[in-house]
Every structure is written in structure tokens, then in C-alpha cells.
Motif scaffolding. Structure first.
Motif, PDB file in Angstrom:
ATOM      1  N   PRO A  10       0.828  -1.214   0.000  1.00  0.00           N
ATOM      2  CA  PRO A  10       0.000   0.000   0.000  1.00  0.00           C
ATOM      3  C   PRO A  10       0.863   1.266   0.000  1.00  0.00           C
ATOM      4  CG  PRO A  10       0.040  -0.967   2.186  1.00  0.00           C
ATOM      5  CD  PRO A  10       0.764  -1.921   1.273  1.00  0.00           C
ATOM      6  N   ASP A  11       2.188   1.096   0.181  1.00  0.00           N
ATOM      7  CA  ASP A  11       3.104   2.234   0.206  1.00  0.00           C
ATOM      8  C   ASP A  11       3.623   2.592  -1.179  1.00  0.00           C
ATOM      9  OD1 ASP A  11       2.872   2.497   2.984  1.00  0.00           O
ATOM     10  OD2 ASP A  11       4.420   0.977   3.301  1.00  0.00           O
ATOM     11  N   ASP A  38       1.601   9.590  -5.890  1.00  0.00           N
ATOM     12  CA  ASP A  38       1.379   9.479  -4.452  1.00  0.00           C
ATOM     13  C   ASP A  38       0.476   8.277  -4.234  1.00  0.00           C
ATOM     14  OD1 ASP A  38      -0.434   9.927  -2.038  1.00  0.00           O
ATOM     15  OD2 ASP A  38       1.133  11.420  -1.712  1.00  0.00           O
ATOM     16  N   SER A  40      -1.407   7.433  -1.819  1.00  0.00           N
ATOM     17  CA  SER A  40      -2.686   7.734  -1.166  1.00  0.00           C
ATOM     18  C   SER A  40      -3.696   8.323  -2.138  1.00  0.00           C
ATOM     19  CB  SER A  40      -2.515   8.740  -0.033  1.00  0.00           C
ATOM     20  OG  SER A  40      -1.412   8.467   0.738  1.00  0.00           O
ATOM     21  N   SER A  41      -3.239   9.273  -2.931  1.00  0.00           N
ATOM     22  CA  SER A  41      -4.159   9.992  -3.817  1.00  0.00           C
ATOM     23  C   SER A  41      -4.181   9.452  -5.237  1.00  0.00           C
ATOM     24  CB  SER A  41      -3.783  11.476  -3.859  1.00  0.00           C
ATOM     25  OG  SER A  41      -2.531  11.643  -4.523  1.00  0.00           O
TER      26      SER A  41
END
Length: 128
Positions: A10-11, A38, A40-41
Motif C-alpha cells: 500500500p506504500d 502518491d 494515497s491519492s
């Protein structure tokens, strides 16, 4: 025949097509090219090639960590640049990611990269 297994983290940005973030094959880990998204986004990081290279290296470190290794396990990299004029700036950031001896490396200029980013890096790492 060596077994193959997918590795994901997930990183790092999730694969957006029919490929894996990485494949473990025997004692090797083959990472797909990482671009400066990124995780996350899913958006391209703002900034110049230095900022983009930093994000790419962070994404690579995330996938390596999911496989239980660090940047020290990397034995070969391929760097893709849209403009070879960015080489010095990319290299400045790249040099901070690896201790001596640095991995073998190829750097090539390409006409275009996904999402119109400036840099993409793929790596091969040796697993314990």
C-alpha cells in the motif's frame, strides 16, 4: 522451475493494468517501473524532476519493504527520463537512496512516460 509470487504494498501506487508491482522469482525480485504517483491519492506529485525522483524512490522502497528487503538489496536499476537534461538533478536525488556499492544502472531517454511524468525507475533486487 522457480516459483513466482506477486508482491504488493500500500506504500506504492497500485497497478493500474495487467501487471504486478513486483514479482518474486527464486532469489530475485523484479519491480515494475515506478512513476511519481502518491500512493494515497493516485496523483502525480507536484514539482520538478528532483521531487518526482524522490517519490519514485519512496515507492520503490515501499514495494521492497513488502518483500522484506531494503534499497540495499537492489542490484540493477533502469532509469527512464523524458529529457536527458534532467540527468544531473535526478542523479543528485538517486545518489541519496543507495549506499556503496551502488547498483548497476542504465539510464535512457524516452519520448514519453505514463501520466506525462519526467522519470520512471524499475529495479531488480536480490532476496535473502
Amino acid at each position: 522451475m522457480a516459483t513466482r509470487a506477486s508482491v504488493s504494498s500500500p506504500d506504492a501506487p497500485q497497478a493500474i493494468g495487467p501487471y504486478s508491482q513486483a514479482i518474486r522469482a527464486g532469489q530475485f525480485l523484479f519491480l515494475s517501473g515506478q512513476i511519481p504517483l502518491d500512493p494515497s491519492s493516485g496523483e502525480v506529485v507536484a514539482g520538478d524532476v528532483r521531487a518526482q525522483t524522490r517519490r519514485v524512490l519512496d515507492n520503490i522502497a515501499g514495494v521492497l519493504s513488502a518483500a522484506g528487503v531494503s534499497m540495499d538489496a537492489v542490484v540493477k536499476t533502469t532509469v527512464f527520463l523524458v529529457d536527458m537534461a534532467d540527468f544531473a538533478a535526478m542523479n543528485e536525488v538517486y545518489a541519496t537512496a543507495f549506499e556503496s556499492p551502488a547498483p548497476a544502472r542504465s539510464t535512457v531517454q524516452v519520448s514519453r512516460l505514463p501520466r506525462d511524468v519526467r522519470v520512471e525507475i524499475e529495479v531488480v533486487a536480490l532476496l535473502p
